[in-house]
Design an enzyme around this catalytic site. Structure first.
Site, PDB file in Angstrom:
ATOM      1  N   ILE A  11      56.671  32.391 -34.925  1.00  0.00           N
ATOM      2  CA  ILE A  11      57.539  31.340 -35.461  1.00  0.00           C
ATOM      3  C   ILE A  11      56.822  29.991 -35.401  1.00  0.00           C
ATOM      4  CG2 ILE A  11      59.798  30.220 -35.315  1.00  0.00           C
ATOM      5  CD1 ILE A  11      60.848  32.739 -33.907  1.00  0.00           C
ATOM      6  N   LEU A  33      47.068  31.080 -26.425  1.00  0.00           N
ATOM      7  CA  LEU A  33      46.453  32.224 -27.132  1.00  0.00           C
ATOM      8  C   LEU A  33      46.521  33.489 -26.283  1.00  0.00           C
ATOM      9  CD1 LEU A  33      43.403  30.552 -28.963  1.00  0.00           C
ATOM     10  CD2 LEU A  33      45.682  31.073 -29.853  1.00  0.00           C
ATOM     11  N   ASP A  57      47.695  26.145 -21.287  1.00  0.00           N
ATOM     12  CA  ASP A  57      48.920  26.750 -20.769  1.00  0.00           C
ATOM     13  C   ASP A  57      49.975  25.674 -20.519  1.00  0.00           C
ATOM     14  OD1 ASP A  57      50.793  28.109 -18.931  1.00  0.00           O
ATOM     15  OD2 ASP A  57      49.238  29.654 -18.890  1.00  0.00           O
ATOM     16  N   THR A 132      67.069  31.661 -28.102  1.00  0.00           N
ATOM     17  CA  THR A 132      67.462  32.882 -28.792  1.00  0.00           C
ATOM     18  C   THR A 132      68.951  33.187 -28.614  1.00  0.00           C
ATOM     19  OG1 THR A 132      67.204  35.297 -28.626  1.00  0.00           O
ATOM     20  CG2 THR A 132      66.601  34.062 -26.692  1.00  0.00           C
ATOM     21  N   ASP A 133      69.500  33.970 -29.534  1.00  0.00           N
ATOM     22  CA  ASP A 133      70.893  34.422 -29.387  1.00  0.00           C
ATOM     23  C   ASP A 133      71.028  35.460 -28.270  1.00  0.00           C
ATOM     24  OD1 ASP A 133      69.642  36.588 -30.661  1.00  0.00           O
ATOM     25  OD2 ASP A 133      71.065  36.713 -32.327  1.00  0.00           O
ATOM     26  N   GLU A 134      69.901  36.010 -27.808  1.00  0.00           N
ATOM     27  CA  GLU A 134      69.981  37.103 -26.821  1.00  0.00           C
ATOM     28  C   GLU A 134      70.529  36.628 -25.473  1.00  0.00           C
ATOM     29  OE1 GLU A 134      66.727  39.881 -26.924  1.00  0.00           O
ATOM     30  OE2 GLU A 134      66.214  39.293 -28.965  1.00  0.00           O
ATOM     31  N   TYR A 158      63.687  39.517 -20.570  1.00  0.00           N
ATOM     32  CA  TYR A 158      63.377  38.468 -21.562  1.00  0.00           C
ATOM     33  C   TYR A 158      64.546  37.504 -21.723  1.00  0.00           C
ATOM     34  CZ  TYR A 158      63.197  36.289 -26.191  1.00  0.00           C
ATOM     35  OH  TYR A 158      63.258  35.383 -27.227  1.00  0.00           O
ATOM     36  N   ALA A 160      67.128  37.004 -19.876  1.00  0.00           N
ATOM     37  CA  ALA A 160      67.465  36.284 -18.643  1.00  0.00           C
ATOM     38  C   ALA A 160      66.507  35.106 -18.440  1.00  0.00           C
ATOM     39  CB  ALA A 160      67.413  37.233 -17.452  1.00  0.00           C
ATOM     40  N   LYS A 162      64.913  33.477 -20.809  1.00  0.00           N
ATOM     41  CA  LYS A 162      65.226  32.434 -21.800  1.00  0.00           C
ATOM     42  C   LYS A 162      66.510  31.706 -21.412  1.00  0.00           C
ATOM     43  CE  LYS A 162      63.477  31.484 -25.184  1.00  0.00           C
ATOM     44  NZ  LYS A 162      62.349  30.555 -25.535  1.00  0.00           N
ATOM     45  N   PRO A 213      59.389  54.666 -35.336  1.00  0.00           N
ATOM     46  CA  PRO A 213      60.164  54.990 -34.137  1.00  0.00           C
ATOM     47  C   PRO A 213      61.448  54.175 -34.007  1.00  0.00           C
ATOM     48  CG  PRO A 213      58.327  53.560 -33.569  1.00  0.00           C
ATOM     49  CD  PRO A 213      58.264  53.757 -35.054  1.00  0.00           C
TER      50      PRO A 213
HETATM   51  P1  NAD Z   1      55.413  34.941 -30.160  1.00  0.00           P
HETATM   52  O1  NAD Z   1      55.353  35.866 -29.006  1.00  0.00           O
HETATM   53  O2  NAD Z   1      54.993  35.416 -31.513  1.00  0.00           O
HETATM   54  O3  NAD Z   1      54.558  33.624 -29.851  1.00  0.00           O
HETATM   55  C1  NAD Z   1      54.549  32.985 -28.620  1.00  0.00           C
HETATM   56  C2  NAD Z   1      53.378  32.014 -28.593  1.00  0.00           C
HETATM   57  O4  NAD Z   1      53.413  31.328 -27.326  1.00  0.00           O
HETATM   58  C3  NAD Z   1      52.019  32.690 -28.694  1.00  0.00           C
HETATM   59  O5  NAD Z   1      51.200  31.988 -29.614  1.00  0.00           O
HETATM   60  C4  NAD Z   1      51.458  32.610 -27.290  1.00  0.00           C
HETATM   61  O6  NAD Z   1      50.035  32.543 -27.250  1.00  0.00           O
HETATM   62  C5  NAD Z   1      52.094  31.329 -26.786  1.00  0.00           C
HETATM   63  N1  NAD Z   1      52.215  31.298 -25.315  1.00  0.00           N
HETATM   64  C6  NAD Z   1      52.695  32.275 -24.515  1.00  0.00           C
HETATM   65  N2  NAD Z   1      52.628  31.890 -23.227  1.00  0.00           N
HETATM   66  C7  NAD Z   1      52.125  30.620 -23.225  1.00  0.00           C
HETATM   67  C8  NAD Z   1      51.846  29.677 -22.196  1.00  0.00           C
HETATM   68  N3  NAD Z   1      52.065  29.961 -20.911  1.00  0.00           N
HETATM   69  N4  NAD Z   1      51.356  28.462 -22.549  1.00  0.00           N
HETATM   70  C9  NAD Z   1      51.120  28.168 -23.866  1.00  0.00           C
HETATM   71  N5  NAD Z   1      51.353  29.033 -24.871  1.00  0.00           N
HETATM   72  C10 NAD Z   1      51.856  30.243 -24.558  1.00  0.00           C
HETATM   73  O7  NAD Z   1      56.919  34.413 -30.192  1.00  0.00           O
HETATM   74  P2  NAD Z   1      57.812  33.979 -31.434  1.00  0.00           P
HETATM   75  O8  NAD Z   1      58.485  35.169 -31.982  1.00  0.00           O
HETATM   76  O9  NAD Z   1      57.015  33.108 -32.331  1.00  0.00           O
HETATM   77  O10 NAD Z   1      58.924  33.115 -30.688  1.00  0.00           O
HETATM   78  C11 NAD Z   1      58.733  31.709 -30.478  1.00  0.00           C
HETATM   79  C12 NAD Z   1      59.936  31.170 -29.722  1.00  0.00           C
HETATM   80  O11 NAD Z   1      61.135  31.421 -30.441  1.00  0.00           O
HETATM   81  C13 NAD Z   1      60.130  31.805 -28.345  1.00  0.00           C
HETATM   82  O12 NAD Z   1      60.536  30.805 -27.445  1.00  0.00           O
HETATM   83  C14 NAD Z   1      61.242  32.818 -28.576  1.00  0.00           C
HETATM   84  O13 NAD Z   1      61.996  33.035 -27.390  1.00  0.00           O
HETATM   85  C15 NAD Z   1      62.073  32.125 -29.635  1.00  0.00           C
HETATM   86  N6  NAD Z   1      62.824  32.994 -30.536  1.00  0.00           N
HETATM   87  C16 NAD Z   1      62.216  34.046 -31.160  1.00  0.00           C
HETATM   88  C17 NAD Z   1      62.944  34.830 -32.050  1.00  0.00           C
HETATM   89  C18 NAD Z   1      62.300  35.970 -32.818  1.00  0.00           C
HETATM   90  O14 NAD Z   1      62.986  36.687 -33.555  1.00  0.00           O
HETATM   91  N7  NAD Z   1      60.989  36.174 -32.740  1.00  0.00           N
HETATM   92  C19 NAD Z   1      64.293  34.545 -32.283  1.00  0.00           C
HETATM   93  C20 NAD Z   1      64.873  33.467 -31.622  1.00  0.00           C
HETATM   94  C21 NAD Z   1      64.128  32.685 -30.754  1.00  0.00           C
HETATM   95  P1  TYD Z   2      62.751  43.711 -31.692  1.00  0.00           P
HETATM   96  O1  TYD Z   2      62.088  43.419 -32.995  1.00  0.00           O
HETATM   97  O2  TYD Z   2      61.932  44.099 -30.524  1.00  0.00           O
HETATM   98  O3  TYD Z   2      63.674  42.438 -31.367  1.00  0.00           O
HETATM   99  P2  TYD Z   2      64.841  42.253 -30.242  1.00  0.00           P
HETATM  100  O4  TYD Z   2      64.795  43.377 -29.275  1.00  0.00           O
HETATM  101  O5  TYD Z   2      64.442  40.953 -29.632  1.00  0.00           O
HETATM  102  O6  TYD Z   2      66.119  42.196 -31.023  1.00  0.00           O
HETATM  103  O7  TYD Z   2      63.812  44.862 -31.934  1.00  0.00           O
HETATM  104  C1  TYD Z   2      64.831  44.725 -32.915  1.00  0.00           C
HETATM  105  C2  TYD Z   2      65.700  45.960 -32.835  1.00  0.00           C
HETATM  106  O8  TYD Z   2      64.913  47.086 -33.235  1.00  0.00           O
HETATM  107  C3  TYD Z   2      66.182  46.258 -31.426  1.00  0.00           C
HETATM  108  O9  TYD Z   2      67.509  46.769 -31.502  1.00  0.00           O
HETATM  109  C4  TYD Z   2      65.233  47.338 -30.941  1.00  0.00           C
HETATM  110  C5  TYD Z   2      64.870  48.090 -32.212  1.00  0.00           C
HETATM  111  N1  TYD Z   2      63.516  48.702 -32.234  1.00  0.00           N
HETATM  112  C6  TYD Z   2      63.365  50.045 -32.584  1.00  0.00           C
HETATM  113  O10 TYD Z   2      64.354  50.744 -32.878  1.00  0.00           O
HETATM  114  N2  TYD Z   2      62.104  50.576 -32.591  1.00  0.00           N
HETATM  115  C7  TYD Z   2      61.000  49.868 -32.261  1.00  0.00           C
HETATM  116  O11 TYD Z   2      59.867  50.429 -32.247  1.00  0.00           O
HETATM  117  C8  TYD Z   2      61.163  48.474 -31.931  1.00  0.00           C
HETATM  118  C9  TYD Z   2      59.981  47.645 -31.556  1.00  0.00           C
HETATM  119  C10 TYD Z   2      62.437  47.932 -31.933  1.00  0.00           C
END
Ligand code: NAD
Ligand code: TYD
Length: 355
Positions: A11, A33, A57, A132-134, A158, A160, A162, A213
């Site tokens: 994101i 990274l 970091d 996140t909504d989680e 995760y 918890a 967040k 899967p």
């Molecule tokens: P991601 O795992 O793709 O990216 C995380 C980034 O943070 C990576 O580039 C990683 O190198 C960097 N990072 C990790 N630990 C670090 C540290 N200690 N110091 C500096 N950088 C560090 O995650 P994402 O999916 O892009 O999510 C970004 C944010 O949005 C997160 O806070 C996540 O909780 C939140 N979020 C994600 C989703 C989703 O669907 N992916 C939805 C809602 C909220």
């Molecule tokens: P994920 O993309 O890991 O996001 P989150 O758990 O944060 O919602 O998973 C999305 C949904 O897909 C979740 O209900 C778990 C399911 N899932 C599978 O069924 N198979 C998989 O291999 C993965 C990674 C996720």
């Protein structure tokens, strides 16, 4: 300029690209990274003076102090986190370290920076926490969607971690007056998504002829938002959101996982037909995730009412763009499938029997 943490992740990278294209304002991008960070996602701004990348970091206070003093950002947008539920089940320690301790260190550094500002610069400063909504836990089938006042009931390491970070951010506002904004967003999908998460994993596996899967019965429901819509929502909240407020961000698009997987198969059948038959033949139900949340749903009326934000993409338009992107960016996918990616796939899937 603005400081973005985690801007080499899924994101964060989409946000940085969108920010530079839509505002032209420079970005200082701090990212450790980890396995999830990838500078290839930022290739298009590699030589651009508006993108300054620093590998580091968020838990490194001395580095944070130096960067804040040198660059004096007007806002910090905090994406950096460990973000994958399955990884948090296998190893929660990194989630506590980055999501809780890292956010704490960042908050303290930002508080010191903000305290050193005066006048308009101090009044205009913002710390935007991306969450996140989680954190709200799991909904039953007929429950209303999560509003901003829903109780926090996180169920995975995760979520918890967040939730804990959200609480810290809230407390830094109430106690110290730090001008914070928090967004709690639903599941994102789109370009540059690391193929450990559902949507990119299914696309990548299908193209490789590997099993798809699906955990348990595949009837777990998520609300899906195209990542560029999330970037636009953050821009709106940063520009007009009220400090101390939280805003739920979602796609108005609840779907069970199995339906998501079938949609991906249907698009691949159309765009990259396989002589062996429909990609649905690869769908395999496997052992469920422990503690698997059954349903998430976001009520995104507040951000629409107060800030006029609504998603631009429907799931149909967004998933089509996403599948197209993966077909057109095989190099990006190939480069992220490193040895450590293969190790993760073995860790998460080898003990999961077909169900
Ligand atoms: P991601 O795992 O793709 O990216 C995380 C980034 O943070 C990576 O580039 C990683 O190198 C960097 N990072 C990790 N630990 C670090 C540290 N200690 N110091 C500096 N950088 C560090 O995650 P994402 O999916 O892009 O999510 C970004 C944010 O949005 C997160 O806070 C996540 O909780 C939140 N979020 C994600 C989703 C989703 O669907 N992916 C939805 C809602 C909220
Ligand atoms: P994920 O993309 O890991 O996001 P989150 O758990 O944060 O919602 O998973 C999305 C949904 O897909 C979740 O209900 C778990 C399911 N899932 C599978 O069924 N198979 C998989 O291999 C993965 C990674 C996720």
């Amino acid at each position: 300029m603005i400081l973005v943490t985690g801007g080499a992740g899924f994101i964060g990278a989409n946000f940085v690209l969108d920010w530079i294209a839509s505002t032209g304002e420079p970005v200082l991008n701090l990212d450790a990274l980890t396995y999830a960070g990838n500078l290839e996602s930022l290739k298009s701004v590699a030589g651009d003076a508006r993108h300054v990348f620093v590998k580091g970091d968020i838990g490194d206070r001395a580095l944070l102090d130096r960067l804040l003093a040198e660059h004096r950002p007007r806002a910090v947008i905090h994406f950096a986190a460990e973000s994958h539920v399955d990884r948090s089940i296998h190893g929660p320690g990194a989630f506590i370290k980055t999501n809780i301790e890292g956010t704490y260190t960042l908050l303290e550094a930002v508080r010191a920076h903000w305290s050193s500002l005066a006048g308009d610069a101090k009044a205009a400063f913002r710390f935007h926490h991306v969450s996140t909504d989680e954190v709200y836990g799991s909904l039953g089938p007929g429950d209303p969607a999560f509003t901003e006042t829903h109780t926090y009931e996180p169920n995975s390491p995760y979520s918890a971690s967040k939730a804990a970070s959200d609480h810290l951010v809230r407390a830094w506002h109430h106690t110290y007056g730090l001008p914070v904004l928090t967004t709690n967003c639903s599941n994102n999908y789109g370009p540059y998504h690391f193929p450990e998460k559902l949507i990119p994993l299914m696309i990548v596996n299908a193209l490789a002829g590997k099993p798809l899967p699906v955990y348990g019965d595949g009837m777990q429901v998520r609300d899906w938002l195209y990542v560029k819509d999330h970037a636009a929502a953050i821009r709106a909240v940063l520009a007009q959101g009220r400090p101390g407020e939280t805003y739920n961000v979602g796609g108005w698009n609840e779907r069970p996982n199995i339906e998501i997987v079938r949609s991906i198969c249907a698009l691949l059948d159309e765009m990259r037909p396989d002589a062996a038959g429909s990609y649905t033949r690869l769908i395999t139900h496997v052992t469920d995730r422990p503690g698997h949340d059954r349903r998430y749903a976001i009520d995104a009326r507040k951000i629409e009412r107060e800030l006029g934000w609504r998603p631009a993409e429907t799931f149909e338009t967004g998933i089509r763009k996403t599948v197209r992107w993966y077909l057109d960016n095989a190099d990006w996918v190939q480069h992220v499938q490193s040895g450590s990616y293969r190790d993760w796939v073995a860790t998460n899937y080898s003990a999961r029997t077909a169900a």
